[in-house]
Design a protein around this motif. Sequence first.
Motif, PDB file in Angstrom:
ATOM      1  N   UNK A 148      41.172  54.756  91.965  1.00  0.00           N
ATOM      2  CA  UNK A 148      40.221  54.134  92.880  1.00  0.00           C
ATOM      3  C   UNK A 148      40.920  53.011  93.633  1.00  0.00           C
ATOM      4  N   UNK A 149      40.336  52.557  94.715  1.00  0.00           N
ATOM      5  CA  UNK A 149      40.959  51.527  95.548  1.00  0.00           C
ATOM      6  C   UNK A 149      40.651  50.111  95.094  1.00  0.00           C
ATOM      7  N   UNK A 150      39.429  49.886  94.584  1.00  0.00           N
ATOM      8  CA  UNK A 150      39.023  48.530  94.239  1.00  0.00           C
ATOM      9  C   UNK A 150      38.077  48.521  93.049  1.00  0.00           C
ATOM     10  N   UNK A 151      38.310  47.608  92.157  1.00  0.00           N
ATOM     11  CA  UNK A 151      37.394  47.315  91.067  1.00  0.00           C
ATOM     12  C   UNK A 151      37.184  45.816  91.011  1.00  0.00           C
ATOM     13  N   UNK A 152      36.004  45.406  90.608  1.00  0.00           N
ATOM     14  CA  UNK A 152      35.678  43.986  90.466  1.00  0.00           C
ATOM     15  C   UNK A 152      35.177  43.746  89.055  1.00  0.00           C
ATOM     16  N   UNK A 153      35.514  42.596  88.492  1.00  0.00           N
ATOM     17  CA  UNK A 153      35.128  42.254  87.126  1.00  0.00           C
ATOM     18  C   UNK A 153      34.433  40.902  87.126  1.00  0.00           C
ATOM     19  N   UNK A 157      28.890  41.687  90.067  1.00  0.00           N
ATOM     20  CA  UNK A 157      29.910  41.632  91.116  1.00  0.00           C
ATOM     21  C   UNK A 157      29.900  42.825  92.076  1.00  0.00           C
ATOM     22  N   UNK A 158      29.117  43.838  91.789  1.00  0.00           N
ATOM     23  CA  UNK A 158      29.118  45.049  92.620  1.00  0.00           C
ATOM     24  C   UNK A 158      28.895  44.716  94.091  1.00  0.00           C
ATOM     25  N   UNK A 159      29.772  45.244  94.940  1.00  0.00           N
ATOM     26  CA  UNK A 159      29.651  45.034  96.380  1.00  0.00           C
ATOM     27  C   UNK A 159      30.130  43.670  96.844  1.00  0.00           C
ATOM     28  N   UNK A 160      30.733  42.887  95.950  1.00  0.00           N
ATOM     29  CA  UNK A 160      31.185  41.542  96.297  1.00  0.00           C
ATOM     30  C   UNK A 160      32.410  41.507  97.177  1.00  0.00           C
ATOM     31  N   UNK A 161      33.039  42.629  97.409  1.00  0.00           N
ATOM     32  CA  UNK A 161      34.206  42.762  98.298  1.00  0.00           C
ATOM     33  C   UNK A 161      34.316  44.242  98.625  1.00  0.00           C
ATOM     34  N   UNK A 162      35.227  44.591  99.512  1.00  0.00           N
ATOM     35  CA  UNK A 162      35.500  46.008  99.765  1.00  0.00           C
ATOM     36  C   UNK A 162      36.980  46.184 100.062  1.00  0.00           C
ATOM     37  N   UNK A 163      37.484  47.325  99.667  1.00  0.00           N
ATOM     38  CA  UNK A 163      38.916  47.595  99.761  1.00  0.00           C
ATOM     39  C   UNK A 163      39.419  47.542 101.202  1.00  0.00           C
ATOM     40  N   UNK A 164      38.639  48.027 102.136  1.00  0.00           N
ATOM     41  CA  UNK A 164      39.114  48.051 103.529  1.00  0.00           C
ATOM     42  C   UNK A 164      39.305  46.639 104.082  1.00  0.00           C
ATOM     43  N   UNK A 165      38.440  45.710 103.728  1.00  0.00           N
ATOM     44  CA  UNK A 165      38.586  44.329 104.191  1.00  0.00           C
ATOM     45  C   UNK A 165      39.779  43.655 103.524  1.00  0.00           C
ATOM     46  N   UNK A 166      40.016  43.942 102.270  1.00  0.00           N
ATOM     47  CA  UNK A 166      41.138  43.335 101.551  1.00  0.00           C
ATOM     48  C   UNK A 166      42.485  43.839 102.055  1.00  0.00           C
ATOM     49  N   UNK A 167      42.513  45.045 102.591  1.00  0.00           N
ATOM     50  CA  UNK A 167      43.729  45.624 103.172  1.00  0.00           C
ATOM     51  C   UNK A 167      44.934  45.525 102.230  1.00  0.00           C
ATOM     52  N   UNK A 168      44.702  45.797 100.940  1.00  0.00           N
ATOM     53  CA  UNK A 168      45.807  45.844  99.987  1.00  0.00           C
ATOM     54  C   UNK A 168      46.251  44.494  99.453  1.00  0.00           C
ATOM     55  N   UNK A 169      45.597  43.406  99.842  1.00  0.00           N
ATOM     56  CA  UNK A 169      46.003  42.067  99.404  1.00  0.00           C
ATOM     57  C   UNK A 169      44.932  41.423  98.532  1.00  0.00           C
ATOM     58  N   UNK A 174      39.799  33.430  93.916  1.00  0.00           N
ATOM     59  CA  UNK A 174      39.005  34.539  93.388  1.00  0.00           C
ATOM     60  C   UNK A 174      37.887  34.040  92.476  1.00  0.00           C
ATOM     61  N   UNK A 175      36.638  34.306  92.883  1.00  0.00           N
ATOM     62  CA  UNK A 175      35.479  33.961  92.059  1.00  0.00           C
ATOM     63  C   UNK A 175      35.183  35.042  91.022  1.00  0.00           C
ATOM     64  N   UNK A 176      35.889  36.151  91.103  1.00  0.00           N
ATOM     65  CA  UNK A 176      35.747  37.269  90.171  1.00  0.00           C
ATOM     66  C   UNK A 176      37.112  37.910  90.027  1.00  0.00           C
ATOM     67  N   UNK A 177      37.258  38.791  89.052  1.00  0.00           N
ATOM     68  CA  UNK A 177      38.509  39.514  88.894  1.00  0.00           C
ATOM     69  C   UNK A 177      38.587  40.665  89.885  1.00  0.00           C
ATOM     70  N   UNK A 178      39.766  40.904  90.424  1.00  0.00           N
ATOM     71  CA  UNK A 178      39.991  41.990  91.387  1.00  0.00           C
ATOM     72  C   UNK A 178      41.005  42.961  90.817  1.00  0.00           C
ATOM     73  N   UNK A 179      40.698  44.240  90.893  1.00  0.00           N
ATOM     74  CA  UNK A 179      41.622  45.316  90.541  1.00  0.00           C
ATOM     75  C   UNK A 179      41.856  46.101  91.824  1.00  0.00           C
ATOM     76  N   UNK A 180      43.037  45.970  92.380  1.00  0.00           N
ATOM     77  CA  UNK A 180      43.325  46.541  93.692  1.00  0.00           C
ATOM     78  C   UNK A 180      44.490  47.517  93.584  1.00  0.00           C
ATOM     79  N   UNK A 181      44.283  48.695  94.122  1.00  0.00           N
ATOM     80  CA  UNK A 181      45.326  49.724  94.096  1.00  0.00           C
ATOM     81  C   UNK A 181      46.240  49.565  95.303  1.00  0.00           C
ATOM     82  N   UNK A 182      47.561  49.514  95.014  1.00  0.00           N
ATOM     83  CA  UNK A 182      48.585  49.497  96.065  1.00  0.00           C
ATOM     84  C   UNK A 182      49.698  50.431  95.642  1.00  0.00           C
ATOM     85  N   UNK A 183      49.989  51.399  96.482  1.00  0.00           N
ATOM     86  CA  UNK A 183      51.074  52.323  96.176  1.00  0.00           C
ATOM     87  C   UNK A 183      50.863  53.087  94.885  1.00  0.00           C
TER      88      UNK A 183
END
Length: 193
Positions: A148-153, A157-169, A174-183
């Motif tokens: 998956x592209x993005x997870x939040x912990x 937290x559901x919907x608190x960010x989106x992968x397209x806006x984060x653009x891999x960064x 961070x007010x929550x944990x981010x799990x972001x897929x890159x490569x």
Amino acid sequence: MSNPASFRDQSNWGDGYELAIEVGSTGDVELQTLLSALWPAAGVRGCFGRRDREPDEQDEVSCTVASLTEHGHLLGQVRLPTGQLAICGCRAVRGGDESSDWLDFYIPTGALDKAGIVYWDGRPFFRSAVIDDWLVGIATETFKQAPFSLGLVGWMVSGGADASTLAGELPKKRDMGYLLSRGGVLHYGAANT
């Protein structure tokens, strides 16, 4: 003594401390793939549709998007990192035409309270390093079977960010944990505010 694994005890329920995964589409196939990977990654016992009956008082339901849609949530019991058994649940947040769907795996705050997990210290947010790390481990195992592209912990937290806006960064603050897929690799940025 109160039991954090009891479905019928309504004080076990409440808001959820969650792992929310952005599905990346609005398709049932993608949602089912994630659900099928997440349930065993978390080691959930059973799959049920009703919280007003204990697991031994109801029939199991299939761990499918169809069951999730029918019941609104899928429920089970999971072993917390402290070793205690607690209730857990999963729900889908459907985005419609405008955004992607989310799959939220959660432990209700009432169950965390009864299990003795501290997640609030008076600041304006809930946070537990023990539960965060545990949910990150579940996300990592899920990712191996269903990338998956993005997870939040964190708390709700559901919907608190989106992968397209984060653009891999990962955000620096961070007010929550981010799990972001890159490569093809899942990167974790713990909450730091």
